[in-house]
Motif scaffolding. Structure first.
Motif, PDB file in Angstrom:
ATOM      1  N   ASP A  12       0.818  -1.217   0.000  1.00 36.89           N
ATOM      2  CA  ASP A  12       0.000   0.000   0.000  1.00 36.89           C
ATOM      3  C   ASP A  12       0.851   1.265   0.000  1.00 36.89           C
ATOM      4  O   ASP A  12       0.336   2.354   0.203  1.00 36.89           O
ATOM      5  N   GLY A  13       2.148   1.106  -0.215  1.00 37.17           N
ATOM      6  CA  GLY A  13       3.033   2.263  -0.230  1.00 37.17           C
ATOM      7  C   GLY A  13       3.600   2.620   1.129  1.00 37.17           C
ATOM      8  O   GLY A  13       4.428   3.518   1.240  1.00 37.17           O
ATOM      9  N   SER A  14       3.183   1.917   2.172  1.00 33.88           N
ATOM     10  CA  SER A  14       3.658   2.208   3.525  1.00 33.88           C
ATOM     11  C   SER A  14       5.050   1.631   3.757  1.00 33.88           C
ATOM     12  O   SER A  14       5.516   0.774   3.007  1.00 33.88           O
ATOM     13  N   SER A  40       4.843  -2.125   4.257  1.00 39.41           N
ATOM     14  CA  SER A  40       4.778  -2.956   3.057  1.00 39.41           C
ATOM     15  C   SER A  40       6.116  -2.958   2.313  1.00 39.41           C
ATOM     16  O   SER A  40       6.474  -3.949   1.678  1.00 39.41           O
ATOM     17  N   THR A  41       6.866  -1.884   2.422  1.00 41.23           N
ATOM     18  CA  THR A  41       8.208  -1.845   1.833  1.00 41.23           C
ATOM     19  C   THR A  41       9.105  -2.882   2.503  1.00 41.23           C
ATOM     20  O   THR A  41       9.855  -3.593   1.833  1.00 41.23           O
ATOM     21  N   THR A  76      -1.930  -4.396  -4.947  1.00 42.64           N
ATOM     22  CA  THR A  76      -2.437  -3.302  -4.146  1.00 42.64           C
ATOM     23  C   THR A  76      -3.946  -3.262  -4.335  1.00 42.64           C
ATOM     24  O   THR A  76      -4.444  -3.470  -5.449  1.00 42.64           O
ATOM     25  N   GLU A  89      -4.031   5.857  -7.790  1.00 45.57           N
ATOM     26  CA  GLU A  89      -3.696   5.505  -6.407  1.00 45.57           C
ATOM     27  C   GLU A  89      -2.933   4.186  -6.363  1.00 45.57           C
ATOM     28  O   GLU A  89      -1.975   4.036  -5.606  1.00 45.57           O
ATOM     29  N   ASN A 149       0.663   4.641  -7.505  1.00 48.34           N
ATOM     30  CA  ASN A 149       1.430   5.302  -6.439  1.00 48.34           C
ATOM     31  C   ASN A 149       1.775   4.337  -5.313  1.00 48.34           C
ATOM     32  O   ASN A 149       2.877   4.386  -4.758  1.00 48.34           O
ATOM     33  N   ALA A 150       0.850   3.466  -4.981  1.00 52.58           N
ATOM     34  CA  ALA A 150       1.105   2.493  -3.917  1.00 52.58           C
ATOM     35  C   ALA A 150       2.154   1.468  -4.330  1.00 52.58           C
ATOM     36  O   ALA A 150       2.917   0.975  -3.498  1.00 52.58           O
ATOM     37  N   LEU A 198       4.710   2.020  -6.464  1.00 49.26           N
ATOM     38  CA  LEU A 198       6.018   2.613  -6.799  1.00 49.26           C
ATOM     39  C   LEU A 198       7.155   2.208  -5.869  1.00 49.26           C
ATOM     40  O   LEU A 198       8.208   1.775  -6.351  1.00 49.26           O
ATOM     41  N   PRO A 199       7.021   2.348  -4.543  1.00 49.21           N
ATOM     42  CA  PRO A 199       8.164   1.983  -3.679  1.00 49.21           C
ATOM     43  C   PRO A 199       8.559   0.510  -3.817  1.00 49.21           C
ATOM     44  O   PRO A 199       9.740   0.183  -3.877  1.00 49.21           O
TER      45      PRO A 199
END
Length: 141
Positions: A9-11, A14-15, A37, A63, A66-67, A69-70
């Motif tokens: 979720d981009g957090s 999650s990374t 996601t 959205e 963006n989630a 991307l990382p």
């Protein structure tokens, strides 16, 4: 070869799960990684009244990208191949359904994400996923 689902979720949580999935894939001698996601559906009638279905879908896609991307940056840097998908639906159920559909051997996910409610030891999505799946779930703090 193992198949690992990594919901993101981009957090930061999650990374960290993506990094753990890379490590696990290496330990297994390779694995198929699936990035997923999930965006909860917009249920407000007011939003649907003022925005077209196309505009709402574009929002979900933006959205979702963006989630992702990382996680994609980490996997690309590590040279790991993966599939990615953006889904809309009840988050935990969608994760469980995706894992079953793709015949995943395990799920690696963060314990807390970017949900609206924070402060729980385990996020509500994480707790629900644990109850919905019959495969191992590795939780990354």
């Amino acid at each position: 070869m193992r198949t690992i689902l990594v919901p993101v979720d981009g957090s930061e949580s999650s990374t960290r799960a993506v990094k753990a999935a890379i490590k696990a894939a290496n330990e297994f001698g390779g694995a198929t990684l699936h990035l997923l996601t999930v965006h909860p559906p917009i249920i407000s009638g007011n939003v649907k009244r003022f925005f077209s279905a196309e505009a709402i879908n574009d929002y979900y896609q933006d959205e979702g990208r963006n989630a992702l991307l990382p996680a994609k940056a980490i996997l690309d840097e590590a040279g790991v191949t993966y599939t990615e998908e953006i889904a809309v639906g009840p988050v935990a159920q969608t994760i469980a359904d995706y894992a079953k559909k793709k015949e995943c051997d395990m799920i690696i996910m963060g314990t807390r994400g970017l949900g609206a409610v924070t402060g729980f030891v385990l996020g509500s999505v994480t707790t629900k996923v644990l109850g919905l799946v019959e495969i191992p779930v590795a939780l990354i703090k």
